[in-house]
Design a protein around this motif. Structure first.
Motif, mmCIF file in Angstrom:
data_model
loop_
_atom_site.group_PDB
_atom_site.id
_atom_site.type_symbol
_atom_site.label_atom_id
_atom_site.label_comp_id
_atom_site.label_asym_id
_atom_site.label_seq_id
_atom_site.Cartn_x
_atom_site.Cartn_y
_atom_site.Cartn_z
ATOM 1 N N ALA A 170 0.821 -1.208 0.000
ATOM 2 C CA ALA A 170 0.000 0.000 0.000
ATOM 3 C C ALA A 170 0.855 1.259 0.000
ATOM 4 C CB ALA A 170 -0.935 -0.008 1.212
ATOM 5 N N ILE A 171 1.885 1.293 0.859
ATOM 6 C CA ILE A 171 2.693 2.505 1.009
ATOM 7 C C ILE A 171 3.591 2.726 -0.204
ATOM 8 C CG2 ILE A 171 4.488 3.637 2.362
ATOM 9 C CD1 ILE A 171 3.382 2.309 4.838
ATOM 10 N N VAL A 172 4.464 1.761 -0.495
ATOM 11 C CA VAL A 172 5.437 1.925 -1.566
ATOM 12 C C VAL A 172 4.739 1.957 -2.929
ATOM 13 C CG1 VAL A 172 7.525 1.012 -2.629
ATOM 14 C CG2 VAL A 172 7.213 0.841 -0.160
ATOM 15 N N GLY A 173 3.797 1.030 -3.128
ATOM 16 C CA GLY A 173 3.067 1.015 -4.393
ATOM 17 C C GLY A 173 2.264 2.279 -4.602
ATOM 18 N N GLY A 174 1.641 2.771 -3.526
ATOM 19 C CA GLY A 174 0.857 3.996 -3.633
ATOM 20 C C GLY A 174 1.705 5.199 -3.978
ATOM 21 N N VAL A 175 2.855 5.347 -3.309
ATOM 22 C CA VAL A 175 3.732 6.499 -3.567
ATOM 23 C C VAL A 175 4.323 6.424 -4.975
ATOM 24 C CG1 VAL A 175 5.850 7.684 -2.876
ATOM 25 C CG2 VAL A 175 4.246 6.878 -1.140
ATOM 26 N N ALA A 176 4.732 5.233 -5.414
ATOM 27 C CA ALA A 176 5.274 5.085 -6.767
ATOM 28 C C ALA A 176 4.227 5.443 -7.817
ATOM 29 C CB ALA A 176 5.777 3.661 -6.982
ATOM 30 N N ALA A 177 2.988 5.009 -7.599
ATOM 31 C CA ALA A 177 1.911 5.346 -8.537
ATOM 32 C C ALA A 177 1.659 6.844 -8.562
ATOM 33 C CB ALA A 177 0.636 4.599 -8.146
ATOM 34 N N ILE A 178 1.702 7.462 -7.393
ATOM 35 C CA ILE A 178 1.486 8.909 -7.312
ATOM 36 C C ILE A 178 2.589 9.659 -8.056
ATOM 37 C CG2 ILE A 178 1.494 10.873 -5.721
ATOM 38 C CD1 ILE A 178 0.218 8.805 -3.685
ATOM 39 N N MET A 179 3.833 9.223 -7.887
ATOM 40 C CA MET A 179 4.946 9.873 -8.579
ATOM 41 C C MET A 179 4.752 9.814 -10.089
ATOM 42 S SD MET A 179 8.991 8.894 -8.415
ATOM 43 C CE MET A 179 10.194 9.701 -9.484
ATOM 44 N N ALA A 180 4.367 8.651 -10.595
ATOM 45 C CA ALA A 180 4.144 8.494 -12.038
ATOM 46 C C ALA A 180 3.003 9.392 -12.513
ATOM 47 C CB ALA A 180 3.848 7.034 -12.366
ATOM 48 N N ILE A 181 1.920 9.451 -11.729
ATOM 49 C CA ILE A 181 0.774 10.298 -12.093
ATOM 50 C C ILE A 181 1.176 11.765 -12.119
ATOM 51 C CG2 ILE A 181 -1.480 11.119 -11.299
ATOM 52 C CD1 ILE A 181 -1.941 8.239 -10.211
ATOM 53 N N TYR A 182 1.893 12.199 -11.080
ATOM 54 C CA TYR A 182 2.299 13.604 -10.994
ATOM 55 C C TYR A 182 3.199 13.998 -12.167
ATOM 56 C CZ TYR A 182 0.516 14.381 -6.234
ATOM 57 O OH TYR A 182 -0.284 14.547 -5.136
ATOM 58 N N LEU A 183 4.160 13.129 -12.481
ATOM 59 C CA LEU A 183 5.076 13.452 -13.574
ATOM 60 C C LEU A 183 4.320 13.529 -14.899
ATOM 61 C CD1 LEU A 183 8.022 13.991 -14.245
ATOM 62 C CD2 LEU A 183 8.349 11.539 -14.577
ATOM 63 N N ALA A 184 3.453 12.543 -15.132
ATOM 64 C CA ALA A 184 2.693 12.514 -16.389
ATOM 65 C C ALA A 184 1.753 13.705 -16.504
ATOM 66 C CB ALA A 184 1.905 11.207 -16.485
ATOM 67 N N ILE A 185 1.056 14.046 -15.438
ATOM 68 C CA ILE A 185 0.093 15.138 -15.521
ATOM 69 C C ILE A 185 0.785 16.471 -15.732
ATOM 70 C CG2 ILE A 185 -0.062 15.654 -13.042
ATOM 71 C CD1 ILE A 185 -3.002 15.603 -15.495
ATOM 72 N N ASN A 186 1.978 16.652 -15.143
ATOM 73 C CA ASN A 186 2.681 17.915 -15.318
ATOM 74 C C ASN A 186 3.284 18.047 -16.707
ATOM 75 O OD1 ASN A 186 2.989 19.803 -12.755
ATOM 76 N ND2 ASN A 186 2.799 17.680 -12.043
#
Length: 446
Positions: free
Chosen positions: A233-249
C-alpha cells in the motif's frame, strides 16, 4: 502498554486496496491541482526545474516510504508514529508526536481542505460561501466516519476512483493533443534565477503535494494482514502517485507553456478548458472538489485513530470519552474531536497557511520515524522482520536527509512568515509536555 478504557476494539477488516486508496486519496488532494502555479512562479516561468523537482520530490518520498514501511510493519498497531516513536525513544516522544498530530497536523489539513472546497465553489458560483461550505464538508465527513470503517473506507475508494478519472483523461489527451513546440525540460530556470535556490523553493511545493502517504500507518491495527499489505500500500501507492504527478505535469506543459501556467492558480481546469472547452473545465473543477474531499476524509480517518490511541493509553484529558467505541466499532468521539478542531482552524480561511503549518509540524517526527529503523535494528536485532528496507543503510539515510532538508527549508528559506509559523508549531507541540506529565501523574494516582 495496553489500553485501559472499554472492552470494544477496532475490527481488523481493512485490506490492501483500502489502505492503498488512503495513501493515494490523502496525497492526491490539492497539491497536484494548485502547486504547479507556485512551482512555475519560483522558476520564473521555466519548465525544466519544475519537472526535476517533481522527480526529486517523488524519489524523496519513495525513500521515506521504503523506510517507513519497515517500522510500520514491525509495529503494526493502530496509532502510527505514536506507537513507533514510543517503542524507539520512549512514551513522551511518542506522545508529543500524537499530540502534534491531534491538535495541529490532522485538523489543520482537514480545515485546509474544507476551506479549499469552499473557495472553489465560491469562485464557481460567484458568491462568498467558503466558510459555510468548509463547515458542511467537515461535518459531513465526521458523520460518515462514525458509521463504520467500511463506510469511511468505501468513501475513500470511491473518491480515489472519481479523482483519477479526470487526471487520466488530462494525461491521455494532453499528451496526445498537446503541442510538441512547448518545451518540458528547457530552460531549467528563467534568466536571472539561481538554480540552487529555485530547487529549494520548488521542492517545498512538491513535497506538500506528496504529503499524506504516512497516514495509512495509523490504521495498521485494523488491517487484515499488515505484514503483507502495508508495504504494498505505502510503496506502491507512492510510486503510482509519482508516475501520475510526472505525467500530468508533462501534459500540462504540452497544452499550456510554463510561462502561462505560472499565472494560473488552477492549471488543471485551464488545461481541461483548452482541451475540451468550457464543459471540460467544469468537469475538472468537479474532479478537484471530489479530490479534495477525498483527501480530507483520509486525514480525518487517520487523525481520529491517533487521538483514539492516545486516549486508550489514558494520556489525553477526557480519555475515557475519547477512547469510547460506538456500536459501529468506530472511535466516534475522537472523530468528532478532530472535526471540531478543524472547524476552529477553518475560521482562518487560509489554505496555504493551514497546510504549511501541518507540513512543518509533522516532518520533525517523520524524520525521527525514519531514524527508528536504524535505532531499532541496534536495540532489537532479534525482532522478526518480515520486511527490511532495501539498500540499508543508504535508503534510511537518504530519507533522514530529506526530512532535515524540509525542516531547514521552513526555518531558513521561507522568510519571516515561515519562521513565525514554525515557531508557533514548536510552541504548540511542546505545550503537550505539561499535559503528558499531568496525565501520567493522574494514571499513577489512579
Amino acid at each position: 502498554m495496553s489500553g485501559q478504557y472499554g472492552e470494544a476494539k477496532l475490527q481488523r477488516n481493512l485490506g490492501w486496496m483500502t489502505a492503498a486508496s488512503i495513501v493515494v486519496g490523502c496525497v492526491i488532494g490539492a497539491g497536484v491541482f494548485f502547486k504547479p502555479y507556485a512551482i512555475y512562479q519560483a522558476t520564473g516561468g521555466a519548465p525544466g526545474m519544475g519537472i526535476l523537482a517533481w522527480i526529486a520530490g517523488g524519489l524523496m518520498s519513495i525513500f521515506g516510504a521504503l523506510t517507513f514501511a519497515e517500522v510500520a510493519i514491525l509495529i503494526p498497531k493502530t496509532g502510527g508514529m505514536v506507537t513507533y516513536l514510543t517503542e524507539a525513544y520512549g512514551e513522551w516522544v511518542g506522545f508529543l508526536a500524537g499530540w502534534m498530530q491531534t491538535v495541529i497536523f490532522y485538523p489543520a489539513f482537514l480545515a485546509g481542505y474544507g476551506v479549499k472546497v469552499g473557495t472553489e465553489l465560491s469562485a464557481f458560483l460567484g458568491i462568498d460561501i467558503a466558510l459555510p461550505v468548509a463547515f458542511v464538508v467537515i461535518a459531513s465527513l465526521v458523520a460518515i466516519n462514525t458509521l463504520g470503517s467500511k463506510q469511511a473506507g468505501g468513501l475513500q475508494v470511491v473518491a480515489t476512483i472519481c479523482k483519477l478519472i479526470p487526471l487520466v483523461l488530462l494525461i491521455i489527451f494532453g499528451l496526445m493533443w498537446g503541442r510538441d513546440t512547448h518545451s518540458v525540460i528547457s530552460p531549467l530556470v528563467a534568466e536571472g534565477k539561481n538554480a540552487a535556490s529555485v530547487l529549494g523553493s520548488t521542492l517545498l511545493a512538491v513535497l506538500f503535494a506528496f504529503e499524506g502517504w504516512t497516514n495509512v500507518g495509523t490504521i495498521a491495527g485494523e488491517m487484515k494482514d499488515p505484514g503483507r499489505d502495508l508495504p504494498r500500500a505505502i510503496v506502491g501507492g507512492v510510486a503510482a502517485i509519482m508516475a501520475i504527478y510526472l505525467a500530468i505535469n508533462i501534459a500540462y506543459l504540452r497544452v499550456i507553456p510554463a510561462s502561462e501556467l505560472m499565472n494560473l492558480e488552477s492549471p488543471a481546469a485551464a488545461v481541461a478548458t483548452k482541451l475540451f472547452g468550457a464543459a471540460g473545465g467544469t468537469l475538472i473543477s468537479a474532479g478537484i472538489i471530489i479530490s479534495v474531499i477525498g483527501a480530507g476524509n483520509g486525514f480525518l480517518m487517520s487523525g481520529s485513530r491517533v487521538a483514539y490511541q492516545l486516549a486508550e493509553e489514558g494520556l489525553l484529558p477526557k480519555s475515557g470519552w475519547l477512547a469510547a467505541i460506538n456500536e459501529k466499532h468506530m472511535p466516534a468521539n475522537s472523530v468528532m474531536l478532530i472535526g471540531m478542531l478543524a472547524c476552529l482552524y477553518s475560521l482562518s480561511g487560509e489554505f496555504d497557511l493551514l497546510t504549511d503549518l501541518g507540513v512543518f509540524s509533522c516532518w520533525v517526527f517523520y524524520t525521527l520515524t525514519f531514524a527508528c529503523v536504524m535505532h531499532l535494528r541496534k536495540t532489537h536485532p532479534d525482532w522478526e522482520r518480515s520486511y527490511r528496507v532495501p539498500g540499508y543503510p543508504v535508503i534510511p539515510l537518504l530519507a533522514i536527509a530529506s526530512g532535515l532538508y524540509v525542516i531547514a527549508s521552513q526555518l531558513f528559506l521561507s522568510g519571516q512568515r515561515g519562521l513565525v509559523m514554525s515557531l508557533f508549531s514548536v510552541i504548540i507541540t511542546l505545550a503537550g509536555l505539561p499535559v503528558y506529565f499531568a496525565m501520567r501523574r493522574q494514571k499513577r494516582s489512579a
